[in-house]
Motif scaffolding. Structure first.
Motif, PDB file in Angstrom:
ATOM      1  N   GLU A 341      -2.256  -0.500   7.627  1.00  0.00           N
ATOM      2  CA  GLU A 341      -3.294  -0.303   8.646  1.00  0.00           C
ATOM      3  C   GLU A 341      -3.187   1.046   9.340  1.00  0.00           C
ATOM      4  OE1 GLU A 341      -3.298  -3.551  11.378  1.00  0.00           O
ATOM      5  OE2 GLU A 341      -4.343  -4.896   9.982  1.00  0.00           O
ATOM      6  N   HIS A 346      -8.295   2.498   6.047  1.00  0.00           N
ATOM      7  CA  HIS A 346      -7.897   1.146   5.623  1.00  0.00           C
ATOM      8  C   HIS A 346      -9.033   0.161   5.845  1.00  0.00           C
ATOM      9  CE1 HIS A 346      -7.126   0.046   9.926  1.00  0.00           C
ATOM     10  NE2 HIS A 346      -7.331  -1.162   9.482  1.00  0.00           N
ATOM     11  N   ARG A 347      -9.894   0.443   6.831  1.00  0.00           N
ATOM     12  CA  ARG A 347     -11.024  -0.463   7.092  1.00  0.00           C
ATOM     13  C   ARG A 347     -11.981  -0.504   5.915  1.00  0.00           C
ATOM     14  NH1 ARG A 347     -13.016   0.315  13.381  1.00  0.00           N
ATOM     15  NH2 ARG A 347     -10.996  -0.063  14.381  1.00  0.00           N
ATOM     16  N   ARG A 350     -10.333  -2.541   3.143  1.00  0.00           N
ATOM     17  CA  ARG A 350     -10.355  -3.980   3.433  1.00  0.00           C
ATOM     18  C   ARG A 350     -11.775  -4.537   3.422  1.00  0.00           C
ATOM     19  NH1 ARG A 350      -8.084  -4.853   9.030  1.00  0.00           N
ATOM     20  NH2 ARG A 350     -10.137  -4.038   9.585  1.00  0.00           N
ATOM     21  N   ASP A 351     -12.683  -3.896   4.164  1.00  0.00           N
ATOM     22  CA  ASP A 351     -14.044  -4.435   4.294  1.00  0.00           C
ATOM     23  C   ASP A 351     -14.838  -4.324   3.003  1.00  0.00           C
ATOM     24  OD1 ASP A 351     -13.273  -4.828   6.895  1.00  0.00           O
ATOM     25  OD2 ASP A 351     -14.472  -3.183   7.729  1.00  0.00           O
ATOM     26  N   ALA A 356      -6.124  -3.551  -1.199  1.00  0.00           N
ATOM     27  CA  ALA A 356      -5.453  -4.471  -0.283  1.00  0.00           C
ATOM     28  C   ALA A 356      -4.845  -3.690   0.875  1.00  0.00           C
ATOM     29  CB  ALA A 356      -4.365  -5.257  -1.012  1.00  0.00           C
ATOM     30  N   VAL A 357      -4.897  -4.298   2.068  1.00  0.00           N
ATOM     31  CA  VAL A 357      -4.265  -3.738   3.265  1.00  0.00           C
ATOM     32  C   VAL A 357      -3.143  -4.691   3.650  1.00  0.00           C
ATOM     33  CG1 VAL A 357      -4.587  -3.018   5.656  1.00  0.00           C
ATOM     34  CG2 VAL A 357      -6.439  -2.678   3.983  1.00  0.00           C
ATOM     35  N   THR A 368       1.933  -7.932  -3.847  1.00  0.00           N
ATOM     36  CA  THR A 368       0.557  -7.448  -3.994  1.00  0.00           C
ATOM     37  C   THR A 368       0.399  -6.665  -5.285  1.00  0.00           C
ATOM     38  OG1 THR A 368       0.389  -7.302  -1.577  1.00  0.00           O
ATOM     39  CG2 THR A 368      -1.277  -6.145  -2.861  1.00  0.00           C
TER      40      THR A 368
END
Length: 419
Positions: A341, A346-347, A350-351, A356-357, A368
């Motif tokens: 993060e 990272h957003r 993730r979004d 992967a975060v 992971t």
């Protein structure tokens, strides 16, 4: 929509070799800005202000384009450069106040050499943006934009120098019509850490780092090496390379043939090479060192299954505010990303389902990675999303969105991209 008749871009970078006239590519927005605006504005001026480095060209140079064609290139006269010059053998990547004085004078020099009014002035740092604001007061510039690439509220260890840096940043935000932030985290930090009254500042736009394909083509699923990982960047504490090495025993236990290409150099290199030997995983790591051939790095990314970017979370990590190039490059190559993060991007990961975060934890990183390398259905569905996102990650797409938000018609009108 407003028409772009004239643009002036002032950037702290070398785009053109003064001796040969050849263009030099590097990780800055200078090259993409030149290419973007010369194909869209009737007149485009690009001012290049050299970086302090060995062999630097300390003379500002300006390229003047008309309708997409280079009309003239001017270089500051030697006699005017002499008072500001830094000896090549003493040049270091630090702030030189005499070069700041040079940059101010050079901005007014380039503006005076640009015929007629300038619709848009883009200053790629606070001092240059303030020059654009001053030119607007004088009536030479209609709108100015402050473009931030490398920013942190704790940019300098020296408190006095950092205070000056923040004051210039605040003044540039207040005096500019537009603020182009590499990341949303810059705006958050100005408001929450520095206490800026953002209502009194120019309008902010998110203008992330883009990807230059350099002729590469994203490979089909069948050509992806399902046992290969990729890392590119400094070998240092904040970038989390140590976490990668610590995760390798668990990764190799589940996926025996897994390997990772690590491009980069740094203070932890020897330590981590020794640690890989001690853990018995040295055979799985290819230490490429510092590589200047960008195409070689991109080729490795294109064939890998995942890019690892596990930044270490601590308050002073400047990656909290910057747009991490390695994540942008990975997405541009169609490569899913595993990150923490720490970086603002990272957003998007993730979004958008682009990877992967994870927490900063070696065991979680290993699990992971193993899931990425062993679950083909989930992996290729994710990779399809990354490939689709890569098209929005190109510089032209980013600048088109930005100019549209500013009310400009940025349709290419000159050169190969013109319709």
């Amino acid at each position: 929509m407003k028409r772009l008749s004239s643009v002036l871009v002032a950037t702290i970078a070398d785009v053109t070799d003064a001796a040969t006239g050849e263009r030099m590519r590097h990780n800055s927005p200078a090259w993409p800005l030149l290419e973007f605006f010369r194909r869209r504005a009737d007149r485009a001026t690009v001012l290049e202000l050299s970086l302090p480095r060995p062999g630097m060209v300390s003379r500002p140079q300006a390229s003047f384009f008309e309708r997409g064609t280079l009309r003239e290139r001017r270089v500051w006269p030697g006699w005017l450069t002499a008072p500001f010059a830094v000896a090549p053998d003493k040049a270091q990547p630090k702030t030189y106040f005499r070069l700041k004085a040079r940059d101010i004078l050079a901005c007014f020099w380039a503006a005076a050499a640009t015929p007629g009014p300038i619709d848009l002035f883009i200053g790629v740092e606070s001092l240059l943006a303030l020059c654009g604001a001053a030119l607007k007061v004088r009536g030479k510039v209609r709108e100015s934009a402050y473009y931030i690439s490398d920013w942190s509220p704790w940019k300098f260890d020296n408190k006095l120098l950092n205070d000056v840096y923040i004051r210039l940043d605040k003044a540039a935000c207040r005096r500019s019509d537009w603020i182009w932030n590499y990341t949303y985290a810059i705006s958050d930090a100005r408001r929450d850490i520095l206490g800026y009254d953002m209502a009194a500042m120019g309008r902010e736009l998110w203008v992330p780092f883009g990807f230059i394909p350099d002729g590469v083509t994203i490979r089909p699923h069948a050509e992806v090496d399902r046992r290969r990982l990729f890392y590119s960047g400094g070998i240092c504490r904040e970038n989390g390379v140590e976490l990668i090495v610590e995760a390798l025993p668990q990764i190799l236990a589940a996926v025996p043939g897994a390997t990772i290409d690590i491009f980069g150099d740094g203070p932890q290199l020897a330590q981590l090479q020794a640690r890989a030997e001690a853990l018995g995983v040295a055979r799985a790591v290819v230490w490429h060192g510092y590589v200047t051939d960008r195409r070689r790095i991109l080729d490795a990314a294109l064939s890998a299954s995942a890019a690892l970017a596990p930044y270490m979370p601590f308050p002073e990590n400047v990656k909290r505010f910057g747009d991490v190039i390695k994540i942008r490059e990975a997405i541009g190559c169609g490569l899913p990303v595993i990150t923490t993060e720490v970086p603002p991007s990272h957003r998007e990961v993730r979004d958008g389902g682009l990877g992967a975060v994870i927490p900063y934890d070696a065991e979680i990183l290993a699990k992971t990675v193993v899931s990425f390398l062993t679950d083909d259905d989930a992996y290729f569905t994710m990779r399809d999303r990354v490939v689709a996102a890569s098209r929005d990650n190109l510089w032209d797409a980013i600048y088109m969105r930005t100019l549209a938000a500013m009310g400009y018609d940025a349709t290419p009108r000159f050169g190969e991209a013109a319709s």
